[in-house]
Motif scaffolding. Structure first.
Motif, PDB file in Angstrom:
ATOM      1  N   PRO A  50       0.837  -1.210   0.000  1.00 49.50           N
ATOM      2  CA  PRO A  50       0.000   0.000   0.000  1.00 49.50           C
ATOM      3  C   PRO A  50       0.867   1.253   0.000  1.00 49.50           C
ATOM      4  O   PRO A  50       2.069   1.201   0.264  1.00 49.50           O
ATOM      5  CB  PRO A  50      -0.783  -0.128   1.307  1.00 49.50           C
ATOM      6  N   GLY A  51       0.278   2.390  -0.280  1.00 52.09           N
ATOM      7  CA  GLY A  51       1.005   3.643  -0.168  1.00 52.09           C
ATOM      8  C   GLY A  51       1.305   3.938   1.287  1.00 52.09           C
ATOM      9  O   GLY A  51       0.761   3.308   2.199  1.00 52.09           O
ATOM     10  N   GLN A  52       2.174   4.914   1.529  1.00 51.96           N
ATOM     11  CA  GLN A  52       2.577   5.217   2.902  1.00 51.96           C
ATOM     12  C   GLN A  52       1.397   5.666   3.757  1.00 51.96           C
ATOM     13  O   GLN A  52       1.284   5.260   4.919  1.00 51.96           O
ATOM     14  CB  GLN A  52       3.672   6.279   2.893  1.00 51.96           C
ATOM     15  N   ALA A  53       0.518   6.489   3.214  1.00 54.96           N
ATOM     16  CA  ALA A  53      -0.638   6.955   3.980  1.00 54.96           C
ATOM     17  C   ALA A  53      -1.554   5.791   4.329  1.00 54.96           C
ATOM     18  O   ALA A  53      -2.016   5.654   5.473  1.00 54.96           O
ATOM     19  CB  ALA A  53      -1.399   8.013   3.197  1.00 54.96           C
ATOM     20  N   THR A  54      -1.803   4.927   3.350  1.00 54.50           N
ATOM     21  CA  THR A  54      -2.652   3.755   3.594  1.00 54.50           C
ATOM     22  C   THR A  54      -1.988   2.802   4.574  1.00 54.50           C
ATOM     23  O   THR A  54      -2.644   2.232   5.455  1.00 54.50           O
ATOM     24  CB  THR A  54      -2.951   3.026   2.281  1.00 54.50           C
ATOM     25  N   GLY A  55      -0.665   2.628   4.424  1.00 55.94           N
ATOM     26  CA  GLY A  55       0.052   1.751   5.335  1.00 55.94           C
ATOM     27  C   GLY A  55       0.026   2.252   6.764  1.00 55.94           C
ATOM     28  O   GLY A  55      -0.174   1.472   7.705  1.00 55.94           O
ATOM     29  N   ALA A  57      -2.256   4.195   8.069  1.00 56.07           N
ATOM     30  CA  ALA A  57      -3.627   4.026   8.545  1.00 56.07           C
ATOM     31  C   ALA A  57      -3.873   2.591   8.989  1.00 56.07           C
ATOM     32  O   ALA A  57      -4.488   2.337  10.033  1.00 56.07           O
ATOM     33  CB  ALA A  57      -4.614   4.427   7.456  1.00 56.07           C
ATOM     34  N   GLY A  58      -3.392   1.622   8.197  1.00 54.17           N
ATOM     35  CA  GLY A  58      -3.566   0.222   8.567  1.00 54.17           C
ATOM     36  C   GLY A  58      -2.863  -0.117   9.862  1.00 54.17           C
ATOM     37  O   GLY A  58      -3.402  -0.855  10.711  1.00 54.17           O
ATOM     38  N   MET A 210      -2.162  10.694  11.669  1.00 52.35           N
ATOM     39  CA  MET A 210      -3.133  10.632  10.585  1.00 52.35           C
ATOM     40  C   MET A 210      -3.901  11.948  10.452  1.00 52.35           C
ATOM     41  O   MET A 210      -4.347  12.311   9.365  1.00 52.35           O
ATOM     42  CB  MET A 210      -4.124   9.489  10.821  1.00 52.35           C
ATOM     43  N   SER A 212      -6.864  12.764  11.464  1.00 53.10           N
ATOM     44  CA  SER A 212      -8.266  12.563  11.082  1.00 53.10           C
ATOM     45  C   SER A 212      -9.148  12.466  12.326  1.00 53.10           C
ATOM     46  O   SER A 212      -9.071  11.479  13.062  1.00 53.10           O
ATOM     47  CB  SER A 212      -8.413  11.279  10.246  1.00 53.10           C
ATOM     48  N   MET A 276       6.756  -0.154   4.727  1.00 54.86           N
ATOM     49  CA  MET A 276       6.156   0.864   3.854  1.00 54.86           C
ATOM     50  C   MET A 276       7.162   1.932   3.423  1.00 54.86           C
ATOM     51  O   MET A 276       6.901   2.713   2.525  1.00 54.86           O
ATOM     52  CB  MET A 276       4.999   1.568   4.582  1.00 54.86           C
TER      53      MET A 276
END
Length: 278
Positions: A50-55, A57-58, A210, A212, A276
Motif C-alpha cells: 500500500p502507499g505510505q498513507a494507507t500503510g 492508517a492500517g 493521521m 483525522s 512501507m
C-alpha cells in the motif's frame, strides 16, 4: 479478607495477585512470537504494497484493535467488572441490573472516548501537517517495535502516564448505575487513569499522525467498547455459576499472556510500517 477489588486504587502491579511476566511466559515464547510477527508484518507490507498513507492508517487501526484488548488488563478494568456484574447490596439506592449497568458503563466510556479521539485527530492534523509522512511513518515504526519489545520484557522503556486509578469511594457513595456511568466516562479518554499497555501510546501517536478526527473517534470508541469486555465476560462467567473472586483471579492469570500477545503484535505492526518505507 483482602480481595482483588481492595487493590483497585493501587498504581502498581502486585506480584502476589498478578504473576510476574517472566514466571508466566517463557523467554523462548517471548522471542519466537515477535520474530514471527515481524516476519508476517514485513511480508504483508511487501505483498500488499500500500502507499505510505494507507500503510500508516492500517498500522494505526491495528494498534487500536490491540489496544482494545490490551487496555482491559489493569486493576481499573477488573474493578469495573466488579461494579457492573456484582449483585447490588441490600440497602443500596437504585434498581439497576447488571446488564443495565454494563450499558451505562459503555455509554459513559463511548461518549468521552469519541470526543478524545476526535480532538487528538484534529490537533494532530493541525500540528503535524508540515511533518513529512515518511518521517512520521518511520518514527511510528521504531516506537512500535521498541515498545513491543518493552511489553515482552525484552527492553525497558519509560511509560509516562497519570498513575491514578478509579476513585474507589464512589462504589460506596453512589447508586451502582451512576458508578458504572461515571467509571466509563473516566476510563474513556485513556489518559485519566493508569493504563499498563504501551499500545495506547502508539494509538495516540498514530491518530495524531493521521490527523483525522473521524478515524480518531472511531478508534477510541473501538477501544472504549473493547474495555467493556471484562464486565461482559464477568456477567457470562457468573451466569454459568462462577463467582466474582474466581473470575478476577482467572483474569489476572490470563493477562500476562495478553501482554505477550500485545508485544508481538506491536512488533509486527512496527515491521509492517517499516516495510512501507521501502
Amino acid at each position: 479478607m483482602t480481595t482483588l477489588l481492595d487493590h483497585e486504587a493501587l498504581p502498581v502491579d502486585m506480584p502476589q495477585i498478578r504473576p510476574e511476566l517472566q514466571r508466566s511466559v517463557g523467554l523462548g515464547s517471548r522471542v519466537v512470537l515477535p520474530a514471527a510477527a515481524a516476519t508476517a508484518g514485513i511480508a504483508t507490507a511487501f505483498v500488499a504494497a500500500p502507499g505510505q498513507a494507507t500503510g500508516l492508517a492500517g498500522a494505526v487501526v491495528g494498534a487500536g484493535l490491540i489496544t482494545a484488548l490490551a487496555a482491559n488488563w489493569s486493576t481499573c478494568g477488573m474493578s469495573v467488572a466488579g461494579v457492573v456484574a456484582a449483585p447490588k447490596q441490600p440497602g443500596r439506592r437504585g434498581a439497576s441490573t447488571p446488564l443495565r449497568r454494563l450499558g451505562w458503563h459503555a455509554l459513559g466510556s463511548v461518549a468521552t472516548a469519541s470526543i478524545t479521539g476526535a480532538l487528538i485527530g484534529a490537533l494532530g492534523g493541525f500540528v503535524l501537517d508540515l511533518v513529512p509522512l515518511t518521517l512520521m511513518l518511520g518514527a511510528w515504526a521504531v516506537l512500535a517495535t521498541a515498545y513491543g519489545l518493552h511489553e515482552l520484557g525484552l527492553l525497558a522503556l519509560p511509560t509516562p502516564m497519570r498513575r491514578r486509578q478509579l476513585p474507589r469511594h464512589l462504589r460506596r457513595s453512589m447508586a451502582p448505575w451512576k458508578v458504572s456511568l461515571l467509571f466509563g466516562a473516566i476510563i474513556g479518554p485513556g489518559f485519566l487513569i493508569y493504563i499498563r499497555s504501551s499500545a495506547y501510546y502508539l494509538l495516540v501517536l498514530g491518530v495524531a499522525a493521521m490527523g483525522s478526527p473521524a478515524l480518531g473517534a472511531a478508534l477510541f470508541v473501538t477501544v472504549a467498547l473493547g474495555r467493556c469486555l471484562p464486565s461482559a465476560a464477568a456477567l457470562a462467567y457468573i451466569h454459568r455459576g462462577g463467582s466474582m473472586p474466581g473470575f478476577l483471579s482467572l483474569m489476572c492469570l490470563v493477562d500476562r499472556r495478553v501482554q505477550v500477545l500485545t508485544g508481538a503484535v506491536l512488533v509486527g505492526l512496527g515491521a509492517f510500517a517499516a516495510g512501507m518505507l521501502g
